[in-house]
Enzyme design. Structure first.
Site: not given
Length: 601
Positions: A443, A10, A510, A16, A12-13, A83, A438
């Site tokens: 190349s 469920g 890449s 549980k 938070v707060d 949370h 680059s």
């Protein structure tokens, strides 16, 4: 007495940890030292908030498991985080639970995180649900407030396909309707929380009526004798029963069964066993031994529900390790079909899945998997995805079905194979993969290298990053996901070219190690040569042959590698070229010599 494993969840707060502490206390499941530690004014939440971070923050982070029992049943209970950033922990708990207690603060009603947890429970096939409407003492035990919350959640549950919840009004702090029925809520004629848990039917989906399934965890060898070991996931098996081993469909019979060192005639679901097969049958870790009359299917393409647990978003097309039981393969996730809108349950368009998102996507694997839909089998339908670089679990998934269209696709046998094509060219196929920033010089070096190979009479082809984006990959941009797809396509093209016997030269930034390794895995061992064309970013930016760095610095060019997009340099490249110390001509000559060296068959 049977055992029920359930979780609490469920927002938070919603209370549980306090509820579980109260439940354990009122069921007399606390030791004397635990009772003493609680003191005169007990804070039940601290019974489960064992992590120091949790005590400091007052929240639950991890999944805390506790055992207790009543006169009617034994229980294992898990307190899961509320949370959103700890959704992965909640998923972990729900994946092994048979039932769930979903808390709602009666003052706040159904919140977004309540819906998120309900959606996860539906995906994970939790078969029984108790809605604990908590903190009733803070609204004067008002029946109307309870019924409004219960009605709102019933609509959420029906939309998600959850089992009809049993709604219980209670107070974890005071204990009202947890174990002891409250006089303040005499209007409630339903069960208390413990009565609701005791009434959940025993798990029977692993009973003897289901087909036998044994995922093989390993093989014990004693001389010529081999025993497959694992835990029976479904059904029952007896000595002499006919079985098949998947994948492969190898038929055999059970020659012997052992639980521990004790020979047995029969074994049922949930038992860890050793099993020997008649005849010489190939059966190792990752195989599944199954009933001969009803074996599980095998496929390499699936639709699956995914709960994304990684800190970084899903990159469609990237290869992840997929773990399904004892099976481990590489899986590629396609662009999601949709993301599930937690607030509304709508199917939202999505290009990726971010942290804690839930969606549906197609997956393909590099080898066939033995599976069953998750709705039929958690053991053969539940998977996790693991990042190959960080080894972090990034998603859990639930297989819906196989994509049957692959059954109509078959490899066509060809009379001229890749070896014959390479032999007539008098060379060994290779992929020379130049990677770097680059402006590093990829190349330039690639072009000089091809000229040298051509002069030496070699058959080659150069795939350049910019040139490929004018055609094959003209539909791709420069997001991380598009970069992954760019390299995936180029890798497949390069593999086809090696089948033609060619030496393939590629010049691509890449930026990600995972995709470079993916291309390496597509090829035969020794065919992939990774060349790191190394230039410090300051030097690459100084050269800036296309003016791209200047545009990126000015904010005119987004997702530019080295500026606002990462570059993952090779850890152990096959060739390392420092372009601040070596000329392009010398670099090309060095690579050419490697390619032209005599190759031992």
């Amino acid at each position: 007495m049977d055992l029920l494993r359930f979780i609490t969840c469920g927002s938070v707060d919603d209370g549980k940890s306090t509820l579980i502490g109260r439940l354990l206390h009122d069921c007399a499941a606390l030791s004397d030292d635990q009772l003493a530690a609680l003191g005169a004014e007990p804070d039940f939440a601290h019974l489960l908030d064992g992590l120091s971070d949790e005590r400091e923050q007052g929240i639950t982070i991890d999944v805390a498991w506790r055992y207790f029992g009543t006169g009617r049943r034994r229980f294992i209970i898990g307190d899961t985080p509320g949370h959103e950033q700890y959704t992965r922990n909640m998923v972990t708990g729900a994946s092994v639970a048979e039932a769930a207690v979903l808390l709602v603060d009666v003052r706040k009603g159904v919140l977004p995180q309540t819906r998120r947890h309900a959606a996860i429970l539906a995906l994970l096939g939790v078969r029984a649900l108790v809605l604990a409407v908590n903190k009733m003492d803070l609204v004067g035990f008002d029946r109307a407030r309870f019924e409004a919350v219960a009605g709102d959640f019933a609509e959420v549950a029906a939309r998600l396909g959850l089992p009809a919840p049993v709604a219980v009004p209670l107070s974890g702090l005071t204990g009202a309707n947890v174990v002891i029925r409250s006089n303040n809520m005499g209007w409630h004629d339903g069960p208390t929380l413990i009565e609701a848990l005791e009434a959940i039917p025993a798990q029977d989906d692993l009973g003897a009526e289901r087909p036998f399934r044994l995922p093989v965890q390993g093989v014990l060898r004693d001389g010529e004798n081999r025993r497959a070991i694992g835990t029976v996931a479904a059904g029952r098996i007896a000595v002499g029963d006919r079985v098949v081993v998947q994948p492969g469909g190898f038929a055999s019979a059970v020659a012997g069964l052992w639980i521990g060192e004790q020979p047995v005639a029969v074994a049922e679901a949930g038992r860890a066993v050793a099993l020997s097969l008649a005849g010489d049958v190939d059966c190792g870790r990752g195989a599944v031994i199954a009933s001969a009359g009803d074996p599980p299917p095998v496929a390499d393409r699936f639709e699956a529900n995914l709960v994304w647990m990684g800190d970084e978003p899903l990159l469609p097309g990237r290869g992840y390790w997929l773990q399904l039981g004892s099976q481990s393969v590489t899986a590629f996730v396609q662009r999601p079909k949709y993301e599930l809108g937690i607030e509304t349950g709508e199917k939202l368009a999505a290009k990726t899945l971010g942290p804690n998102a839930i969606g549906v996507a197609e997956l393909s694997t590099d080898r066939p998997l033995v599976f069953e839909p998750y709705a039929d089998s958690r053991a053969l339908g539940g998977l996790i995805l693991v990042d190959k670089e960080s080894h972090a679990t990034v998603a859990c998934g639930m297989i819906n079905f196989a994509l049957r269209r692959t059954a109509n696709l078959h490899w066509q046998e060809l009379s001229v194979d890749r070896e014959a094509r390479a032999r007539i060219k008098g060379q060994h196929p290779r992929v020379v993969w130049l990677t770097g920033l680059s402006g590093a010089g990829k190349s330039t070096i690639a072009n000089l290298l091809e000229k040298k190979l051509h002069a030496a009479g070699r058959h080659s082809f150069l795939l350049d990053g910019d040139n490929v984006r004018h055609g094959l990959n003209r539909d791709l941009g420069f997001t991380d996901a598009d970069r992954v797809e760019n390299i995936r396509r180029v890798g497949e093209v390069a593999r086809l070219m090696t089948d033609a016997g060619l030496i393939v030269i590629t010049a691509f930034i890449s930026p990600f190690r995972a995709e470079r390794e993916m291309v390496r895995d597509l090829l035969e061992p020794g065919e992939f040569l990774e060349v790191f064309v190394d230039a410090p970013i300051e030097e690459a930016e100084r050269r800036d042959p296309k003016g791209l760095y200047a545009k990126a610095r000015a904010g005119e060019l987004a997702n530019f590698t080295g500026i606002d997009s990462p570059y993952e340099a090779p850890d152990r490249p096959d060739v390392h070229i420092d372009t601040t110390a070596v000329s392009a001509e010398a670099a090309a000559e060095r690579i050419a010599r490697l390619l032209l060296e005599p190759h031992e068959d």
